[in-house]
Each structure stands twice: as C-alpha cells, then as structure tokens.
Design a protein around this motif. Sequence first.
Motif, PDB file in Angstrom:
ATOM      1  N   GLU A 100       0.866  -1.220  -0.083  1.00  0.00           N
ATOM      2  CA  GLU A 100      -0.158   0.003   0.055  1.00  0.00           C
ATOM      3  C   GLU A 100       0.883   1.147  -0.185  1.00  0.00           C
ATOM      4  O   GLU A 100       1.233   1.643   1.086  1.00  0.00           O
ATOM      5  CB  GLU A 100      -0.959  -0.045   1.134  1.00  0.00           C
ATOM      6  CG  GLU A 100      -1.906  -1.082   1.128  1.00  0.00           C
ATOM      7  CD  GLU A 100      -2.926  -1.095   2.384  1.00  0.00           C
ATOM      8  OE1 GLU A 100      -2.774  -0.329   3.284  1.00  0.00           O
ATOM      9  OE2 GLU A 100      -3.607  -2.066   2.440  1.00  0.00           O
ATOM     10  N   PRO A 101       1.406   1.850  -1.008  1.00  0.00           N
ATOM     11  CA  PRO A 101       2.522   2.695  -1.242  1.00  0.00           C
ATOM     12  C   PRO A 101       1.806   4.072  -0.908  1.00  0.00           C
ATOM     13  O   PRO A 101       0.504   4.226  -1.060  1.00  0.00           O
ATOM     14  CB  PRO A 101       2.990   2.599  -2.566  1.00  0.00           C
ATOM     15  CG  PRO A 101       1.779   1.969  -3.370  1.00  0.00           C
ATOM     16  CD  PRO A 101       1.351   1.056  -2.419  1.00  0.00           C
ATOM     17  N   SER A 150       5.362  -5.607  -5.657  1.00  0.00           N
ATOM     18  CA  SER A 150       5.287  -5.205  -4.210  1.00  0.00           C
ATOM     19  C   SER A 150       6.317  -5.958  -3.219  1.00  0.00           C
ATOM     20  O   SER A 150       6.307  -5.470  -2.029  1.00  0.00           O
ATOM     21  CB  SER A 150       3.822  -5.317  -3.629  1.00  0.00           C
ATOM     22  OG  SER A 150       3.489  -6.766  -3.744  1.00  0.00           O
ATOM     23  N   GLU A 151       6.741  -6.800  -3.601  1.00  0.00           N
ATOM     24  CA  GLU A 151       8.020  -7.670  -2.672  1.00  0.00           C
ATOM     25  C   GLU A 151       8.915  -8.391  -3.838  1.00  0.00           C
ATOM     26  O   GLU A 151       8.529  -8.554  -5.066  1.00  0.00           O
ATOM     27  CB  GLU A 151       7.342  -8.536  -1.970  1.00  0.00           C
ATOM     28  CG  GLU A 151       6.472  -9.709  -2.629  1.00  0.00           C
ATOM     29  CD  GLU A 151       5.945 -10.692  -1.606  1.00  0.00           C
ATOM     30  OE1 GLU A 151       5.742 -11.821  -1.946  1.00  0.00           O
ATOM     31  OE2 GLU A 151       5.793 -10.339  -0.439  1.00  0.00           O
ATOM     32  N   GLU A 156       9.241   3.847   1.542  1.00  0.00           N
ATOM     33  CA  GLU A 156       9.272   2.766   2.678  1.00  0.00           C
ATOM     34  C   GLU A 156       8.707   1.532   2.231  1.00  0.00           C
ATOM     35  O   GLU A 156       7.417   1.754   1.694  1.00  0.00           O
ATOM     36  CB  GLU A 156       8.819   3.592   3.947  1.00  0.00           C
ATOM     37  CG  GLU A 156       9.788   4.445   4.245  1.00  0.00           C
ATOM     38  CD  GLU A 156       9.276   4.898   5.916  1.00  0.00           C
ATOM     39  OE1 GLU A 156      10.096   4.468   6.742  1.00  0.00           O
ATOM     40  OE2 GLU A 156       8.295   5.482   5.990  1.00  0.00           O
ATOM     41  N   SER A 157       9.012   0.453   2.853  1.00  0.00           N
ATOM     42  CA  SER A 157       8.369  -0.834   2.637  1.00  0.00           C
ATOM     43  C   SER A 157       9.049  -1.795   3.447  1.00  0.00           C
ATOM     44  O   SER A 157      10.041  -1.534   4.120  1.00  0.00           O
ATOM     45  CB  SER A 157       8.627  -1.230   1.077  1.00  0.00           C
ATOM     46  OG  SER A 157      10.027  -1.527   0.972  1.00  0.00           O
ATOM     47  N   GLU A 158       8.419  -2.945   3.765  1.00  0.00           N
ATOM     48  CA  GLU A 158       8.946  -3.913   4.568  1.00  0.00           C
ATOM     49  C   GLU A 158      10.473  -4.463   3.977  1.00  0.00           C
ATOM     50  O   GLU A 158      11.382  -4.603   4.738  1.00  0.00           O
ATOM     51  CB  GLU A 158       8.059  -5.094   4.679  1.00  0.00           C
ATOM     52  CG  GLU A 158       6.820  -5.170   5.487  1.00  0.00           C
ATOM     53  CD  GLU A 158       5.740  -6.107   5.808  1.00  0.00           C
ATOM     54  OE1 GLU A 158       6.273  -7.259   5.381  1.00  0.00           O
ATOM     55  OE2 GLU A 158       4.459  -5.939   6.002  1.00  0.00           O
ATOM     56  N   VAL A 160      16.819   0.447   5.708  1.00  0.00           N
ATOM     57  CA  VAL A 160      16.562   1.736   5.137  1.00  0.00           C
ATOM     58  C   VAL A 160      15.337   2.236   5.376  1.00  0.00           C
ATOM     59  O   VAL A 160      14.303   1.493   5.129  1.00  0.00           O
ATOM     60  CB  VAL A 160      16.921   1.856   3.514  1.00  0.00           C
ATOM     61  CG1 VAL A 160      16.671   3.279   3.165  1.00  0.00           C
ATOM     62  CG2 VAL A 160      18.279   1.447   3.287  1.00  0.00           C
ATOM     63  N   ALA A 161      15.078   3.161   6.298  1.00  0.00           N
ATOM     64  CA  ALA A 161      13.639   3.821   6.361  1.00  0.00           C
ATOM     65  C   ALA A 161      13.603   5.428   6.277  1.00  0.00           C
ATOM     66  O   ALA A 161      14.975   5.764   6.340  1.00  0.00           O
ATOM     67  CB  ALA A 161      13.139   3.327   7.923  1.00  0.00           C
TER      68      ALA A 161
END
Length: 284
Positions: free
Chosen positions: A36-37, A64-65, A78-80, A87-88
């Motif tokens: 959910e970007p 998405s992954e 940002e993503s899992e 990195v965040a």
Amino acid sequence: MKLTILLFALFTSPLFAETWLVENGEPKAEIVIAKEPTRSARLGATELQSYLEKISGARLEIVSEPTEKDSLAIFVGESEAARAVGVAADGLTRDAFRIVSGSNWLALVGKDLDFQPREPWARHHNDWARNREAAWEELAGHPWKCPIGTSLYRKYNKQLDIWSYDHRGSLNAVYAFLRDLGVRWYMPGELGEILPETASIALPEVDRTVQPEYEVRSISRPLLSSNEVEDALWYLRIGANSQFGVLHHGQRHLTEHPGQRTAHPEYYAPVSYTHLTLPTKRIV
C-alpha cells in the motif's frame, strides 16, 4: 606507446566486476514498492520505470515484494523489503530523502505523507455553494467564509492522483537519482527534456541523505493542478511544492461575508466620495 595503451585500458575498464541494474538493454533489477504505497512512492516507481526505459530501452517490473530472495531490487519509498535492509525514513523532515545502496539493492526512500483534506470541502466549482457552506458556518460558529472550501479541489491532480500538499520525499529521491544519471528537465514536455542514452546502468555505490534547503519551493506557473499533465509533471520533477495554509488573502474570508457586516458594522470604515469639479483650460 605500450605504457599509453596500458594507462588507457586502466581508466576505461572497470577494475572490479560491476553489478548492473540494466545490462546491454536487458533489465537486471526490479522496482519494489510497498503493498500500500504512498502516492509519492507509487508515482515515483512509474516515473523511474519510464525513464530507465527511455535511457536504456529496458523496462523494469514494478512489484510489491522481491520475486526471489536474492533479486536485485530498487526500493522506492518505505516498505517491509526496504526496512529489511535497514533503510527507512526515520528522522527525515518533509520532502527529504535517502539514496543508499547495498550489494544487490538500491533504496530511494523519502519522507512521504498523503494529504487528507478535512470536511467540508468542495469537489468542484459549484459543489460548495450548493452543499457545504451551511455545514462550514455551523462548524465555525461565526459568519466566516471558508478559506479553502471553494478552491481546495484545485490542489489535486486527478491524472496523477496527487495533492499539492502531499509530502513527496520518495518522489524527490527518484528524480535525484535520475539527475545523477544525466536526466534534465528545463521546461515541460519532450522539448525541455535531456536524456542520456546508454544500454547499461550500473548499481551505484552511494549513501546520501538530502534535506531541502527551503521548506517551500513555489513557482507561479505551471501548477501541479494544471490540466496539461506535462506541466504538472515538470512542477514535480524540478522539486517544487506548496505550503498548506492561507497567507496574505486570508482576512478577506472574514470581512467579505455579508453576515459579518451586519453583526459588526464597527469593523468597517465608512467611505464617502466628494465629487470635485476640476478647472479646465481651453486649448486653442
């Protein structure tokens, strides 16, 4: 002569094996965004995909992954998956970003925020007068006009699904990376666009954090809300933004309401005009 040839070879050939995002026109990486970007990350991913294809002819997939554990990835936003490599956007302020790379990844991560307008606000030009003025006055408790009700919809670009007031750090990171590759935008449209041409794009070794020097980077025209999508994109590509709030015209929303004049006539200075008869001179 042999020394000259040797030195030329040293400075024109990589001393170590390169890792390629694109190699000989073939994609070697994929663009990874969150499930959910943010609006900034979603647009950033499509812009990155488009420009890498323009530059090299290779079209990288947006996922998405990562499709495989060791896939070469470009993280946008940002993503899992981005947090898994450390990195965040923690600690970044509005529109700031990080460009960081590892052995098999590149992260373009910034401070994003999806603007959500508060009710009541107009969806189009006539919507406010018909449906929302009474609701606003009830909330305000005074005969005041709403400073944003009749114009807020103009701050949203339907074609790009983005608000002027969104915080767009990840999108800024994408454009910064593209500038590193040699892309330039001097005016809207293809005429103002400078593109490098290369069949191969290497994974850079980089660890950079960028904080905009100015919180507000505003230009008069074109605006993000322009009907011409190339105008709106140019506004974004040069890093412009808009500060939410009412500035020098704000007081007029209080004084122009007819109910305010009735309730507080002392707020208004009486104005009278004296008609003067100026002397005239006959010109022969």
